[in-house]
Scaffold this active site. Structure first.
Site, PDB file in Angstrom:
ATOM      1  N   SER A 214       0.810  -1.608  -0.074  1.00  0.00           N
ATOM      2  CA  SER A 214       0.131   0.069  -0.315  1.00  0.00           C
ATOM      3  C   SER A 214       1.024   1.211  -0.107  1.00  0.00           C
ATOM      4  CB  SER A 214      -1.006  -0.020   1.182  1.00  0.00           C
ATOM      5  OG  SER A 214      -1.819   1.078   1.012  1.00  0.00           O
ATOM      6  N   ASN A 215       0.527   2.365   0.378  1.00  0.00           N
ATOM      7  CA  ASN A 215       1.115   3.451   0.083  1.00  0.00           C
ATOM      8  C   ASN A 215       0.419   4.342   1.745  1.00  0.00           C
ATOM      9  OD1 ASN A 215      -1.213   5.464  -0.772  1.00  0.00           O
ATOM     10  ND2 ASN A 215      -0.821   4.003  -2.519  1.00  0.00           N
TER      11      ASN A 215
END
Ligand code: CTP
Length: 403
Positions: A214-215
């Protein structure tokens, strides 16, 4: 009455009804609004600024120049005019009314009133003899001609001991008028009747039940864009990933987890008049997703990834006539060139280029710096995400809100 997500700037002037403004502030807060307060110096003779700063959990703007703390720029308060959805002056004395209709800006409250682009609601409050004076009657008429909104004072027992017209209306009446004005404002907004889809937040690409790629996107910029589009009259649908930021419930929301989920939702809403793609989409996903937790081994391992669909590029490819596509570009290098390349390659109308290496910009911050690029246009916006989102959309759709 629901005013959640609305920013109300409360102006308090020097009349005895100033004490009632503290109750008014509380009622606005109970309805879900966020409040900031500006007072005239004479209002502070009736109620201390500390009362309002404590209740609003924010500094109160009184003086234009801050001698005790010059680092607190006076222009900061001018930005409040942009922050506010509505500027309510309650009570509004005959003196402040006169200054407002003559364009005077000799204190913070009157300066903000001149700078504000949101509607202005005045609650004229004074003694009955004063409100009937021809000069005040004329000023009230001028206020209406300027497009200021007036809430007429009520009749009853006045502080002077006399009976007559001049009392500050009850908070409930002021809130009712606020709701009506904000509805009218939305209806005449530049995005009225437009279907607007906004995406926000990160995607998650699961490797197994407990791990994902993810980020750090918080979704704040996308949510601010959705809020801004809604207050400008848009029929907004917010497509959001897993975010911790509070999600407004004034408009439709649908959630996604992976880029594939978002792709399906984007296809469902592909006919929208305006698409604002603020989501931070993962470019890759694992080739395999294990249904059981992957156990550790004492050796190197390799993760095989495959590309996700480029959702925005696909929307651009199938863009219909008149549809507006607004993308974001997250960059650490060659901001403008890379963003311009994405603008062209994805067939976008506008792109918000975001330098991830700047101070107070990008992921998780409440502030941002955006270089907005159109086909033949470029403009920089810097400040609170909530404010610049509105400025960006106003710039793109070229209409300034009417009072
Ligand atoms: N985007 C998308 N689908 C993807 C990747 C990105 O729709 N699979 C959208 C983003 O929401 C953003 C724009 O495309 O509006 C640009 O995203 P960005 O991550 O800056 O660029 P990429 O196109 O992914 O290119 P790169 O990672 O090489 O910079």
């Amino acid at each position: 009455m629901d005013l959640s997500g609305k920013n109300i700037l409360l102006g308090v002037t020097g009349g005895i009804a100033a004490y009632k403004s503290a109750y008014l502030l509380r009622e606005y807060q109970k309805a879900g609004a966020e409040l900031r307060v500006t007072m005239t110096p004479s209002a502070t003779r009736f109620v201390g600024a500390e009362t309002f700063s404590t209740l609003s959990r924010h500094d109160v703007a009184v003086e234009v120049f801050n001698d005790t703390n010059p680092s607190k720029s006076w222009t900061k308060h001018i930005h409040w005019g942009e922050w506010a959805d509505l500027f309510v002056i309650a009570p509004c004395t005959a003196n402040t009314l006169s200054k407002l209709v003559h364009g005077q800006a000799d204190n913070m409250l009157t300066s903000v009133a001149l700078a504000a682009r949101c509607p202005l609601l005045l609650c004229p409050t004074m003694d009955a003899e004063m409100i009937h004076h021809p000069a005040v009657r004329r000023n009230l008429k001028m206020a209406e001609e300027y497009g200021f909104h007036l809430l007429q004072p009520e009749s009853g027992y006045l502080a002077s001991g006399l009976e007559g017209t001049g009392r500050l209306p009850e908070p409930e009446e002021i809130l009712k008028k606020t709701v009506t004005l904000l509805k009218q404002q939305r209806a005449k907004g530049p995005l009225s009747k437009k279907k607007v889809v906004v995406t926000a937040g990160p995607t998650r690409e699961f490797l197994d039940p407990v791990r994902f790629i993810s980020n750090p996107s918080s979704g704040k910029m996308g949510i601010a864009m959705a809020e801004a589009a809604h207050s400008m009259g848009g029929e907004v649908t917010l497509l959001h990933g897993p975010v911790e930021s509070p999600l407004p419930d004034r408009f439709r929301r649908e959630s996604f987890e992976s880029a594939d989920d978002l792709f399906r939702l984007a296809q469902k809403h592909a006919k929208a008049d305006i698409v604002i793609m603020s989501a931070a989409v993962s470019d890759y996903k694992p080739v395999e997703r294990n249904s059981r937790k992957t156990k550790k081994k004492d050796a190197e391992t390799t993760l095989r990834l495959e590309p996700n669909p480029d959702i925005l590029a696909l929307l651009g490819k199938n863009k219909r006539d008149g549809q507006i596509l607004i993308g974001f570009a997250m960059e650490t290098d060659n901001l403008e060139n890379n963003a311009l390349e994405k603008l062209k390659k994805k067939n976008l109308d506008w792109i918000c280029a975001n330098n991830l290496t700047g101070d107070g910009t990008g992921f998780e911050h409440d502030t941002n710096q955006i270089l907005l690029l159109g086909k033949n246009d470029r403009k920089t916006f810097q400040g609170e995400k909530k404010i610049i989102s509105r400025q960006i959309l106003e710039y793109i759709f070229k209409e300034k809100p009417k009072r």
